[in-house]
Design a protein around this motif. Sequence first.
Motif, PDB file in Angstrom:
ATOM      1  N   PRO A  57     -74.234   8.560 -62.972  1.00  0.00           N
ATOM      2  CA  PRO A  57     -74.726   9.685 -63.770  1.00  0.00           C
ATOM      3  C   PRO A  57     -73.673  10.794 -63.818  1.00  0.00           C
ATOM      4  N   ILE A  58     -73.593  11.477 -64.925  1.00  0.00           N
ATOM      5  CA  ILE A  58     -72.556  12.494 -65.110  1.00  0.00           C
ATOM      6  C   ILE A  58     -72.674  13.601 -64.077  1.00  0.00           C
ATOM      7  N   SER A  59     -73.882  13.901 -63.624  1.00  0.00           N
ATOM      8  CA  SER A  59     -74.039  14.963 -62.630  1.00  0.00           C
ATOM      9  C   SER A  59     -73.369  14.589 -61.312  1.00  0.00           C
TER      10      SER A  59
ATOM     11  N   ILE B 191     -66.251  15.455 -58.680  1.00  0.00           N
ATOM     12  CA  ILE B 191     -65.001  14.690 -58.697  1.00  0.00           C
ATOM     13  C   ILE B 191     -64.108  15.170 -59.837  1.00  0.00           C
ATOM     14  N   LEU B 192     -64.696  15.343 -61.011  1.00  0.00           N
ATOM     15  CA  LEU B 192     -63.911  15.800 -62.157  1.00  0.00           C
ATOM     16  C   LEU B 192     -63.385  17.215 -61.942  1.00  0.00           C
ATOM     17  N   MET B 193     -64.183  18.072 -61.316  1.00  0.00           N
ATOM     18  CA  MET B 193     -63.730  19.437 -61.042  1.00  0.00           C
ATOM     19  C   MET B 193     -62.542  19.417 -60.078  1.00  0.00           C
ATOM     20  N   ALA B 194     -62.570  18.527 -59.103  1.00  0.00           N
ATOM     21  CA  ALA B 194     -61.467  18.434 -58.153  1.00  0.00           C
ATOM     22  C   ALA B 194     -60.207  17.906 -58.832  1.00  0.00           C
ATOM     23  N   VAL B 195     -60.369  16.958 -59.749  1.00  0.00           N
ATOM     24  CA  VAL B 195     -59.217  16.365 -60.420  1.00  0.00           C
ATOM     25  C   VAL B 195     -58.660  17.290 -61.498  1.00  0.00           C
ATOM     26  N   VAL B 196     -59.537  17.802 -62.346  1.00  0.00           N
ATOM     27  CA  VAL B 196     -59.115  18.601 -63.492  1.00  0.00           C
ATOM     28  C   VAL B 196     -58.961  20.067 -63.121  1.00  0.00           C
ATOM     29  N   GLY B 197     -59.807  20.555 -62.233  1.00  0.00           N
ATOM     30  CA  GLY B 197     -59.818  21.982 -61.902  1.00  0.00           C
ATOM     31  C   GLY B 197     -60.842  22.691 -62.739  1.00  0.00           C
ATOM     32  N   SER B 198     -61.130  23.883 -62.373  1.00  0.00           N
ATOM     33  CA  SER B 198     -62.125  24.650 -63.125  1.00  0.00           C
ATOM     34  C   SER B 198     -61.425  25.693 -63.966  1.00  0.00           C
ATOM     35  N   ALA B 199     -61.875  25.817 -65.186  1.00  0.00           N
ATOM     36  CA  ALA B 199     -61.313  26.812 -66.088  1.00  0.00           C
ATOM     37  C   ALA B 199     -62.063  28.111 -65.876  1.00  0.00           C
ATOM     38  N   LYS B 200     -61.333  29.174 -65.706  1.00  0.00           N
ATOM     39  CA  LYS B 200     -61.965  30.473 -65.492  1.00  0.00           C
ATOM     40  C   LYS B 200     -62.122  31.158 -66.843  1.00  0.00           C
TER      41      LYS B 200
END
Length: 79
Positions: free
Chosen positions: A59-61, A66-75
């Motif tokens: 599930p995407i949730s 994992i995606l946040m750790a790989v891509v990072g979060s945009a502020k």
Amino acid sequence: MTVLPTEKFAAAALISLRSFAIGMALALAIGIPLGVLMARVRGVGRILGMWVNIFISAPISALVPILMAVVGSAKAPSS
């Protein structure tokens, strides 16, 4: 209180639409050629097929951290 005509809403909507457009463009530019390559080259299909199945079945949730750790979060820009 109205939300739609505010400048903050317009800025947030623009950020979301830009992110969507970039993500969709990358998905199309990378995903379609990669899918064709997976279909035509057996070794590539075997290697990448496992990852495709993992991402389809999860599930995407569950993938968000994992995606946040790989891509990072945009502020978002502050006002």
